[in-house]
Design an enzyme around this catalytic site. Structure first.
Site, PDB file in Angstrom:
ATOM      1  N   LYS A   1       0.867  -1.181   0.000  1.00  0.00           N
ATOM      2  CA  LYS A   1       0.000   0.000   0.000  1.00  0.00           C
ATOM      3  C   LYS A   1       0.903   1.229   0.000  1.00  0.00           C
ATOM      4  O   LYS A   1       1.829   1.330   0.807  1.00  0.00           O
ATOM      5  CB  LYS A   1      -0.875   0.016   1.245  1.00  0.00           C
TER       6      LYS A   1
ATOM      7  N   LYS B   1     -13.278  -7.480  -6.566  1.00  0.00           N
ATOM      8  CA  LYS B   1     -13.695  -7.787  -5.199  1.00  0.00           C
ATOM      9  C   LYS B   1     -15.181  -8.145  -5.299  1.00  0.00           C
ATOM     10  O   LYS B   1     -16.030  -7.244  -5.405  1.00  0.00           O
ATOM     11  CB  LYS B   1     -13.496  -6.579  -4.287  1.00  0.00           C
TER      12      LYS B   1
END
Length: 348
Positions: free
Chosen positions: A149, A257
């Site tokens: 990230k 997702k």
């Protein structure tokens, strides 16, 4: 048939940082179906602050769904287009109810403990020392693909971290992905992508915020580093909208997702369109519990993708459910000798 819904709060072992903020808890909901003594279980993994169905009336919609369960799966999915996480939970619950083993939704070599899924190791944002330690841990645990990230701390610090990884490990040793969660401005994005491209990265997820279609399209056209759309897919419901988005932006990859894009049916639609447009894809969790992760993993295995998937999130929580899912040497396995334990879920 009867249906009930139940709220559950997952607690992170450590506060987990992204460019959107620090996560300490994750709200999720379960749908339990009962019919002639059999049970079916599904997870509605709404992601507050990200899901299109993060709405005040979310619980009301769950209540309505359970009250109208007699309508059947097909009609309910059509009614719940604006609530993709509830669609996902319903698909799981119906599959679970129909299965001989309520946790075996997509039988395969994976559910027989004979197959595994390559996954990426996830590096959360934090101090330089914290991120370095996570990287060392993931490499020692046998991961060959690491996802970092980025976008919340100083960019130069992040570059130095990536540089330090590449000093020790080539791209043949460790595949590196980065995820900006839309942190770059459209003015600075290309320059930052050029800097990142020096380190032989696999890809970058969502460099700029979603909804900037023209800017993202231009970026994908000239980028020196493959771009994967993630948040960009949220709230794109019809086949026509999906097709237009992919043909306009022309990304190198998309990331699915299921809880955010309409479950397995929604994911199937994206995969078909991506493959028709020569766009790569992989599947990631949206921080579901092991109940949802189990269903996602079983579904993903049937797709036989060679790319590492984003399904290594089961160990993030202190109060997750014990399950056969195990992370070993950078892969997700299903160990049938480990029983499920749902004692924390009051419905069970």
């Amino acid at each position: 048939m009867t249906a009930t819904y139940h709220k559950y709060i997952l607690n992170f072992k450590h506060p987990s940082g992204t460019s959107r903020g620090v996560l300490k808890t994750k709200e999720t909901w379960f749908i339990v179906l009962q019919n002639h003594g059999k049970k079916g279980l599904g997870e509605c993994g709404v992601f507050r602050g990200l899901s299109i169905d993060d709405l005040p009336e979310y619980e009301e919609k769950l209540k309505w769904t359970c009250k109208n369960i007699h309508l059947g799966l097909v009609d309910l999915l059509n009614e719940l287009v604006q609530f993709p996480s509830i669609q996902t939970g319903l698909e799981m619950a119906f599959k679970s109810l129909e299965s001989e083993n309520m946790f075996e939704l997509f039988p395969s070599e994976f559910t027989k403990s004979k197959g595994s899924i390559p996954i990426n190791g996830l590096i959360w944002m934090g101090s330089e020392a914290f991120m370095k330690q996570q990287i060392k841990d993931k490499i020692s645990e046998g991961f060959h693909c690491i996802k970092m990230k980025i976008g919340a701390i100083d960019f130069q610090t992040e570059i130095n971290l990536i540089k330090s990884i590449r000093k020790e490990f080539s791209s043949q040793d460790i595949e590196l992905r980065v995820d900006a969660n839309g942190a770059f401005s459209k003015e600075e994005a290309l320059e930052k992508l050029k800097i990142l491209s020096d380190f032989d990265l696999h890809s970058i997820e969502q460099p700029i915020k979603q909804g900037q279609i023209e800017a993202m399209s231009r970026l994908c056209e000239v980028t020196p580093l493959p771009i994967a759309l993630d948040e960009e897919l949220i709230g794109v419901f019809s086949k026509t909208q999906k097709q237009e988005l992919l043909q306009t932006i022309k990304p190198q990859y998309i990331i699915l997702k299921p809880s955010l894009v309409g479950g397995f049916k929604g994911s199937d639609a994206w995969i078909t369109l991506a493959e028709n447009n020569t766009i790569g894809w992989w599947i990631t969790s949206a921080l579901e519990s092991n109940v949802g992760l189990n269903a996602l993993a079983q579904y993903t295995y049937t797709k036989q993708s060679k790319l590492p998937q984003g399904l290594g999130t089961g160990g993030l929580f202190t109060n997750n459910f014990e399950s056969p899912l195990q992370v070993k040497n950078g892969t997700l396995e299903y160990n049938i000798s480990i029983p499920w334990n749902l004692k924390n879920l009051k419905a069970f």
